[in-house]
Design an enzyme around this catalytic site. Structure first.
Site, PDB file in Angstrom:
ATOM      1  N   GLU A   1      -7.318   1.916  -4.489  1.00  0.00           N
ATOM      2  CA  GLU A   1      -7.221   2.982  -3.501  1.00  0.00           C
ATOM      3  C   GLU A   1      -8.533   3.728  -3.304  1.00  0.00           C
ATOM      4  O   GLU A   1      -8.627   4.645  -2.505  1.00  0.00           O
ATOM      5  CB  GLU A   1      -6.094   3.945  -3.899  1.00  0.00           C
ATOM      6  CG  GLU A   1      -4.749   3.281  -3.709  1.00  0.00           C
ATOM      7  CD  GLU A   1      -3.613   4.005  -4.393  1.00  0.00           C
ATOM      8  OE1 GLU A   1      -2.912   4.749  -3.713  1.00  0.00           O
ATOM      9  OE2 GLU A   1      -3.412   3.826  -5.608  1.00  0.00           O
TER      10      GLU A   1
ATOM     11  N   ARG B   1     -14.753  -1.445 -16.204  1.00  0.00           N
ATOM     12  CA  ARG B   1     -14.894  -2.902 -16.241  1.00  0.00           C
ATOM     13  C   ARG B   1     -14.263  -3.497 -14.985  1.00  0.00           C
ATOM     14  O   ARG B   1     -13.119  -3.203 -14.651  1.00  0.00           O
ATOM     15  CB  ARG B   1     -14.180  -3.466 -17.471  1.00  0.00           C
ATOM     16  CG  ARG B   1     -14.249  -4.991 -17.558  1.00  0.00           C
ATOM     17  CD  ARG B   1     -13.411  -5.517 -18.707  1.00  0.00           C
ATOM     18  NE  ARG B   1     -13.822  -4.882 -19.958  1.00  0.00           N
ATOM     19  CZ  ARG B   1     -14.921  -5.219 -20.642  1.00  0.00           C
ATOM     20  NH1 ARG B   1     -15.692  -6.180 -20.205  1.00  0.00           N
ATOM     21  NH2 ARG B   1     -15.218  -4.590 -21.748  1.00  0.00           N
ATOM     22  N   ILE B   2     -15.013  -4.335 -14.300  1.00  0.00           N
ATOM     23  CA  ILE B   2     -14.485  -4.999 -13.109  1.00  0.00           C
ATOM     24  C   ILE B   2     -13.880  -6.326 -13.564  1.00  0.00           C
ATOM     25  O   ILE B   2     -14.577  -7.198 -14.076  1.00  0.00           O
ATOM     26  CB  ILE B   2     -15.600  -5.221 -12.065  1.00  0.00           C
ATOM     27  CG1 ILE B   2     -16.245  -3.878 -11.673  1.00  0.00           C
ATOM     28  CG2 ILE B   2     -15.058  -5.944 -10.843  1.00  0.00           C
ATOM     29  CD1 ILE B   2     -15.302  -2.837 -11.109  1.00  0.00           C
TER      30      ILE B   2
ATOM     31  N   PHE C   1       0.797  -1.232   0.000  1.00  0.00           N
ATOM     32  CA  PHE C   1       0.000   0.000   0.000  1.00  0.00           C
ATOM     33  C   PHE C   1       0.823   1.273   0.000  1.00  0.00           C
ATOM     34  O   PHE C   1       0.460   2.256   0.625  1.00  0.00           O
ATOM     35  CB  PHE C   1      -0.996  -0.005   1.161  1.00  0.00           C
ATOM     36  CG  PHE C   1      -2.195  -0.843   0.866  1.00  0.00           C
ATOM     37  CD1 PHE C   1      -2.894  -0.659  -0.317  1.00  0.00           C
ATOM     38  CD2 PHE C   1      -2.622  -1.821   1.736  1.00  0.00           C
ATOM     39  CE1 PHE C   1      -4.003  -1.431  -0.618  1.00  0.00           C
ATOM     40  CE2 PHE C   1      -3.734  -2.606   1.434  1.00  0.00           C
ATOM     41  CZ  PHE C   1      -4.417  -2.413   0.263  1.00  0.00           C
TER      42      PHE C   1
ATOM     43  N   LYS D   1     -10.872   0.785 -14.834  1.00  0.00           N
ATOM     44  CA  LYS D   1     -10.390   1.845 -13.951  1.00  0.00           C
ATOM     45  C   LYS D   1      -9.858   1.178 -12.683  1.00  0.00           C
ATOM     46  O   LYS D   1     -10.456   0.225 -12.194  1.00  0.00           O
ATOM     47  CB  LYS D   1     -11.533   2.780 -13.559  1.00  0.00           C
ATOM     48  CG  LYS D   1     -12.080   3.662 -14.676  1.00  0.00           C
ATOM     49  CD  LYS D   1     -13.231   4.498 -14.105  1.00  0.00           C
ATOM     50  CE  LYS D   1     -13.743   5.507 -15.114  1.00  0.00           C
ATOM     51  NZ  LYS D   1     -14.879   6.279 -14.540  1.00  0.00           N
TER      52      LYS D   1
HETATM   53 MO1  MOS Z   1      -0.305   3.196  -3.557  1.00  0.00          MO
HETATM   54  S1  MOS Z   1      -0.041   4.515  -2.008  1.00  0.00           S
HETATM   55  O1  MOS Z   1       0.078   4.207  -4.874  1.00  0.00           O
HETATM   56  O2  MOS Z   1       0.868   1.998  -3.262  1.00  0.00           O
END
Ligand code: MOS
Length: 752
Positions: free
Chosen positions: A719, A642-643, A238, A715
């Site tokens: 995050e 699209r998922i 992350f 998309k």
């Molecule tokens: Mo994410 S904070 O761009 O790993």
């Protein structure tokens, strides 16, 4: 490229293809690599935040049986070359080179790397280093004496914001604050380095193996082709494993000097200053509206804390300036330098703090207007961003609000604060928008036919626990019409075709498109090979009459398995593709191979602006006497093109909501103002939500088609989930109690 309708694999809820490996322990994380002659390193970190090392006495350490070596600034100075930092758009987490001088920039800075025959001996020896410091009083952050400030960009301007604010009939002028947050992935920030004939292999969990390879090559002045990074599994990241921390080059140096592999597994406490963190921020937000609730002015001023040498900032005003229609906007951001380690990326780095401020202020404005908060968003919805007037490629914000409101039962809300109550519990309902820029990077991938008739996908992309292995298998399965079980995926190796960072929520979109194209090319090759073959049922036929499905070629001539085709073909059959997002120059691919990232999209996509959206609704219950805060219900509705895999997409968004609840109610790094040190550097003192804190979570995925963002219409959503959540909780707390808490986290003492 194939014209057939998509949907045979992409979009199908698919359990992780690496799930079995992970739960059985077969998945080897970088620190799991075993070398018979390995030596072990232990870090020694600074006890002071500002000053100099006067003396380092090694004799105690040297007397420990098994001691091999201690790297300190005295014997390491000049051996690690500078590398541009993230604050300058470079690869390094910080410009601080800890063993290059006796200077101390922050508490927890590496002051020595001690290597011994065993981990235990390394720890014991590290504890016996005697370090004398010349200490100066440090500045801890906001409100500390001795800090300096400078503008940090984030400037957006349209119209006459100050004048419009002054003239408007309804306005809000409020200050918000978010705390320091620290990464605590389950997997620690490990590094193992092994040299072989002058070539270096780095085993380190990484979000960007190409960058790590190129960066360490530059730091150690090696030709990049002499460095390889292996990071097949990453136990959480992350943002914390995206930039290059000073530890890697030091472990590599120690391994070279000793002529044997060296492994470093830093402690969790050390991780707090070894990797980066989310900086504390302050905001002044002014919103003005006409009596109907149409925004007339938006002025967002942000402040962030960084280290002395680095002006790292996230400047989320590029998003907050564009989320709603508004004729008069002015934003700016300032960075404050203190005696702290350099902050860095953390999930939705810019949006989490900046959207918290905006979406809290929107709730305050709705109250001032006596307007439903959802209705206020509707009145300010727009399909063009207000700064440059570019259209959104697609915008599902209100669809998300409506779907989430419906599922939540929002229409039953009594808008008066404190009006909803059950026994001793005050009930509050709040909501907020979520949004995250859709960005893309160049990417390369190779897909090869295997001897068993399956396919092998190869790209250096990283799976940081998000499900990239499975997403990329689905992209190949889609193009080849193969069952996903017949797709093998190899990732996390810098020697594979270059893929971008697993960051900025770009990877699924960028790399799925590359894999899909490469697999499409392989498909075309397979048909050619079938018709060119001297034997076999399709020799000499027209390739357009052959269908490929479920691992078989079928046509008028009969049928042939891909396994048979593989056996008959003279050499390997493969498809290779490099994808370049629209708006990037052709050299962006070559730059990626050099470890330089070109990202495009979000507010800066050519001719348009592209974001994924969501809306989050939270019920809080606040105990009337103790002020304990619970979150029994959270509903999020999201649209992200699209998922690829609804199963892992939902789990990502759910994780985001949980982190958002943590941001709202639990998470904060406490800083001792006198010593500029973190005081809760472990998982017992650093609060994160546990199972008992999380009750019902509902994630709704709304269909969305957006072919402008990329050919597959994907998309990113990694995050998106934790953007807006903290504001939704704060807004719900206000609704429950009438108390507006503008500084996170909201703990019970703030409600007493
Ligand atoms: Mo994410 S904070 O761009 O790993």
């Amino acid at each position: 490229m194939r014209e057939a309708a998509l949907g045979s694999a992409l979009g199908r809820a698919t359990p992780r293809i690496d799930g079995r490996q992970k739960v059985t322990g077969e998945a080897l994380y970088p620190a799991d690599v075993v070398f018979p002659d390995c030596a072990y390193a232990c870090l020694v970190t600074s006890a002071i935040a500002r000053g100099r090392i006067e003396e380092i006495a090694l004799d105690g350490a040297e007397a420990v049986p098994g001691f091999l070596r201690a790297l300190t600034w005295k014997n390491t100075k000049g051996q690690v070359r500078p590398l541009a930092s993230a604050a300058e758009g470079g690869l390094a987490a910080t410009s601080i080179r800890p063993l290059d001088s006796p200077q101390i920039w922050h508490a927890g800075q590496i002051v020595a790397l001690v290597v011994a025959e065993s981990e235990e001996a390394a720890r014991e020896a590290a504890g016996k280093l005697r370090i004398a410091y010349a200490e100066e009083p440090p500045s801890a952050g906001f409100d500390s004496p001795g800090t300096t400030k400078e503008p940090a960009g984030g400037e957006e301007e349209v119209g006459e914001a100050e004048a419009a604010f002054a003239a408007a009939p309804v306005k809000i002028d409020a200050r918000y604050e978010t705390p320091t947050q620290h990464h605590n992935p389950l997997e620690l920030f490990t590094t193992t380095c092994a040299w072989n004939d002058g070539a270096l292999i780095i085993h380190e969990p990484s979000q960007f193996v190409q960058g790590l390879k190129q960066g360490v090559a530059r730091q150690l002045d090696l030709p990049p082709d002499r460095v390889r990074v292996l990071s097949p599994f990453v136990g959480g990241a992350f943002g914390s494993k995206a930039s290059i921390t000073p530890r890697t080059a030091l472990v590599a140096l120690a391994a070279r000097q000793l002529g044997r592999p060296v492994k470093l597994v830093p402690t969790r406490m050390q991780g707090f200053t070894l990797a980066t963190h989310r900086a504390e921020t302050r905001h002044r937000l002014r919103l003005a509206a006409d009596r109907e609730g149409r925004l007339q002015a938006l002025i967002h001023e942000g402040q962030e804390v960084s280290s002395r040498p680095d002006a790292y900032s996230v400047a989320g005003t590029d998003t907050t300036a564009r989320l709603y229609a508004c004729p008069n906007v002015a934003t700016r951001v300032e960075v404050l330098h203190a005696d702290r380690d350099t902050p860095g990326f953390m999930r939705s780095p810019a949006e989490v703090p900046y959207v918290f401020a905006l979406e809290s202020a929107m709730d305050e404005l709705a109250e001032a207007l006596n307007l439903d908060p959802v209705e206020l968003r509707r009145r300010n919805d727009t399909d063009r961003e207000p700064i440059g007037g570019k259209p959104y490629s697609s915008r599902a914000l209100m669809r998300c609000f409506d779907a989430a409101a419906e599922a939540f039962g929002w229409s039953a809300r009594d808008p008066r604060p404190g009006a909803m109550r059950e026994g001793d519990w005050l009930i509050g309902w709040g909501c907020a928008a979520a949004c995250y820029p859709t960005v893309l990077c160049p990417a390369a991938a190779r897909v090869t036919l295997r001897a068993d008739g399956g396919a092998c996908v190869e790209t250096s992309a990283e799976d940081i626990g998000t499900g990239a292995y499975t997403a990329l298998a689905l992209a190949a399965a889609e193009a080849l019409d193969l069952p996903v079980e017949m797709i093998e995926v190899k990732l996390g190796d810098s020697s594979l075709p270059a893929a971008p960072v697993a960051g900025g929520s770009n990877l699924t979109a960028s790399v799925c498109n590359a894999v899909w194209q490469a697999a499409g090319r392989l498909r075309a090759r397979l048909l050619q090979a079938a018709v060119r073959s001297n034997a076999g049922p399709f020799a000499g036929s027209d390739p357009t009459t052959i269908r490929l499905t479920e691992g078989w070629l079928r046509g008028d001539g009969g049928e042939q398995s891909l396994k048979d085709l593989a056996a008959r073909s003279g050499g390997p059959l493969e498809g290779y593709a490099e994808t370049l997002p629209e708006g990037l120059p052709p050299e962006a691919m070559e730059k990626l191979r050099r470890g330089e990232l070109s990202m495009i999209g979000g507010p800066s996509a050519p001719k348009r602006i592209q974001y994924a959206f969501g809306a989050e609704f939270v019920e809080v219950r606040v105990h009337a006497r103790t002020r304990e805060i619970r979150t029994p219900r959270v509903v999020g509705a999201f649209a992200a093109g699209r998922i690829v895999n609804p199963l892992t997409a939902k789990s990502q968004l759910m994780g985001g909501l949980i982190w958002g609840i943590g941001s709202a109610l639990h998470e904060a790094t406490e800083i001792d103002r006198r010593s500029a040190r973190y005081t809760n550097q472990d998982l017992s003192e650093y609060l994160i939500p546990v199972n008992a804190d999380i009750e019902a979570l509902e994630v709704i995925l709304l269909p969305e088609e957006d072919r402008q963002v990329n050919p597959l219409g994907i998309k990113g959503l990694g995050e998106l989930g934790n953007v807006g959540t903290a504001a939704a909780v704060a807004n719900a707390v206000h609704h429950a109690t009438g108390r507006r808490v503008r500084d996170l986290p909201i703990r019970m003492e703030k409600l007493l």
